[in-house]
Design a protein around this motif. Structure first.
Motif, mmCIF file in Angstrom:
data_model
loop_
_atom_site.group_PDB
_atom_site.id
_atom_site.type_symbol
_atom_site.label_atom_id
_atom_site.label_comp_id
_atom_site.label_asym_id
_atom_site.label_seq_id
_atom_site.Cartn_x
_atom_site.Cartn_y
_atom_site.Cartn_z
ATOM 1 N N ARG A 45 0.881 -1.135 -0.013
ATOM 2 C CA ARG A 45 -0.019 0.146 -0.010
ATOM 3 C C ARG A 45 0.699 1.173 -0.178
ATOM 4 O O ARG A 45 0.580 2.332 -0.724
ATOM 5 C CB ARG A 45 -1.022 0.145 1.279
ATOM 6 C CG ARG A 45 -2.131 -0.722 0.951
ATOM 7 C CD ARG A 45 -3.070 -0.491 2.189
ATOM 8 N NE ARG A 45 -2.842 -0.575 3.382
ATOM 9 C CZ ARG A 45 -2.589 -1.871 4.203
ATOM 10 N NH1 ARG A 45 -3.239 -2.957 3.534
ATOM 11 N NH2 ARG A 45 -2.190 -1.923 5.503
ATOM 12 N N SER A 90 2.498 1.655 -3.453
ATOM 13 C CA SER A 90 1.738 2.145 -4.523
ATOM 14 C C SER A 90 1.213 3.612 -4.389
ATOM 15 O O SER A 90 0.923 4.167 -5.552
ATOM 16 C CB SER A 90 0.221 1.213 -4.312
ATOM 17 O OG SER A 90 -0.375 1.535 -3.261
ATOM 18 N N ARG A 91 1.292 4.128 -3.178
ATOM 19 C CA ARG A 91 0.973 5.638 -2.850
ATOM 20 C C ARG A 91 1.939 6.527 -3.425
ATOM 21 O O ARG A 91 1.817 7.547 -4.030
ATOM 22 C CB ARG A 91 0.671 5.899 -1.508
ATOM 23 C CG ARG A 91 -0.635 5.386 -1.188
ATOM 24 C CD ARG A 91 -1.086 5.900 0.412
ATOM 25 N NE ARG A 91 -0.060 5.810 1.321
ATOM 26 C CZ ARG A 91 0.026 4.867 2.311
ATOM 27 N NH1 ARG A 91 -1.007 3.907 2.448
ATOM 28 N NH2 ARG A 91 0.882 4.748 3.298
ATOM 29 N N THR A 92 3.517 5.904 -3.329
ATOM 30 C CA THR A 92 4.594 6.761 -3.749
ATOM 31 C C THR A 92 5.280 6.460 -4.900
ATOM 32 O O THR A 92 5.969 7.290 -5.520
ATOM 33 C CB THR A 92 5.418 6.660 -2.615
ATOM 34 O OG1 THR A 92 5.877 5.330 -2.423
ATOM 35 C CG2 THR A 92 4.811 7.173 -1.179
ATOM 36 N N ASP A 93 5.163 5.352 -5.715
ATOM 37 C CA ASP A 93 5.771 4.755 -6.607
ATOM 38 C C ASP A 93 4.890 3.925 -7.603
ATOM 39 O O ASP A 93 5.101 2.785 -7.599
ATOM 40 C CB ASP A 93 7.153 4.180 -6.253
ATOM 41 C CG ASP A 93 8.138 3.722 -7.479
ATOM 42 O OD1 ASP A 93 7.646 3.947 -8.621
ATOM 43 O OD2 ASP A 93 9.080 3.160 -7.257
ATOM 44 N N SER A 94 4.068 4.426 -8.346
ATOM 45 C CA SER A 94 3.178 3.273 -9.034
ATOM 46 C C SER A 94 3.856 2.511 -10.049
ATOM 47 O O SER A 94 3.312 1.297 -10.086
ATOM 48 C CB SER A 94 2.288 4.401 -9.820
ATOM 49 O OG SER A 94 2.683 5.246 -10.606
ATOM 50 N N GLN A 95 4.829 2.973 -10.750
ATOM 51 C CA GLN A 95 5.453 2.363 -11.733
ATOM 52 C C GLN A 95 6.435 1.000 -10.975
ATOM 53 O O GLN A 95 6.381 -0.073 -11.258
ATOM 54 C CB GLN A 95 6.669 2.957 -12.424
ATOM 55 C CG GLN A 95 7.276 2.151 -13.401
ATOM 56 C CD GLN A 95 8.473 3.127 -14.285
ATOM 57 O OE1 GLN A 95 8.423 4.431 -14.058
ATOM 58 N NE2 GLN A 95 9.244 2.637 -14.929
ATOM 59 N N TYR A 106 5.355 -0.192 -8.036
ATOM 60 C CA TYR A 106 4.486 -1.011 -7.471
ATOM 61 C C TYR A 106 3.951 -2.053 -8.414
ATOM 62 O O TYR A 106 3.904 -3.090 -8.370
ATOM 63 C CB TYR A 106 3.076 -0.156 -7.124
ATOM 64 C CG TYR A 106 2.125 -0.928 -6.805
ATOM 65 C CD1 TYR A 106 2.008 -1.793 -5.504
ATOM 66 C CD2 TYR A 106 0.880 -1.333 -7.651
ATOM 67 C CE1 TYR A 106 0.964 -2.511 -5.197
ATOM 68 C CE2 TYR A 106 -0.157 -2.186 -7.384
ATOM 69 C CZ TYR A 106 -0.111 -2.716 -5.896
ATOM 70 O OH TYR A 106 -1.195 -3.553 -5.521
ATOM 71 N N ARG A 107 3.793 -1.516 -9.849
ATOM 72 C CA ARG A 107 3.485 -2.526 -10.861
ATOM 73 C C ARG A 107 4.562 -3.592 -11.140
ATOM 74 O O ARG A 107 4.259 -4.724 -11.453
ATOM 75 C CB ARG A 107 3.232 -1.725 -12.204
ATOM 76 C CG ARG A 107 1.957 -1.269 -12.456
ATOM 77 C CD ARG A 107 1.645 -0.592 -13.957
ATOM 78 N NE ARG A 107 2.609 0.542 -14.254
ATOM 79 C CZ ARG A 107 2.549 1.446 -13.952
ATOM 80 N NH1 ARG A 107 1.591 2.176 -13.367
ATOM 81 N NH2 ARG A 107 3.099 2.660 -14.276
ATOM 82 N N SER A 157 4.315 -6.050 -8.418
ATOM 83 C CA SER A 157 3.096 -6.775 -8.550
ATOM 84 C C SER A 157 3.144 -7.887 -9.337
ATOM 85 O O SER A 157 2.456 -8.887 -9.597
ATOM 86 C CB SER A 157 1.886 -6.027 -8.293
ATOM 87 O OG SER A 157 1.946 -5.315 -9.692
#
Length: 94
Positions: free
Chosen positions: A70, A73-78, A80-81, A84
């Protein structure tokens, strides 16, 4: 503050990721990355990445906790992808 409460607070709010360095092939190198967690009243370390000297490969035995994911995902969307999409238990040569 009692020692147990202090350890819990540090684990949950201060130190989230730890790095282990070791002598490998005569050089000090990164050998392990772990996520600190407070589980059942004690500090536990979730092995995220570990170097296996015998095979010369990096392995990814466990994934990040839901809490860590979580935050990522809030601070580094790339990032996080990328995390995941990777599979737990993979290994990578280096």
């Amino acid at each position: 503050m009692n020692p147990i409460s202090m350890i819990r607070r540090i684990t949950e709010h201060v130190t989230h990721i730890g790095f282990e360095m070791r002598m490998i092939d005569g050089m000090r190198k990164l050998a392990r990355v772990g996520e600190f967690e407070w589980r059942n009243g004690v500090v536990a370390i979730r092995d995220l990445i570990r170097y296996e000297e015998s095979t010369g490969r990096w392995i990814f035995p466990e994934s990040f906790s839901e809490r860590a994911l979580r935050k990522i995902s809030r601070t580094d969307s790339q990032g996080y992808r990328s995390i995941s999409e990777s599979a737990k238990g993979e290994s990578v040569s280096c």
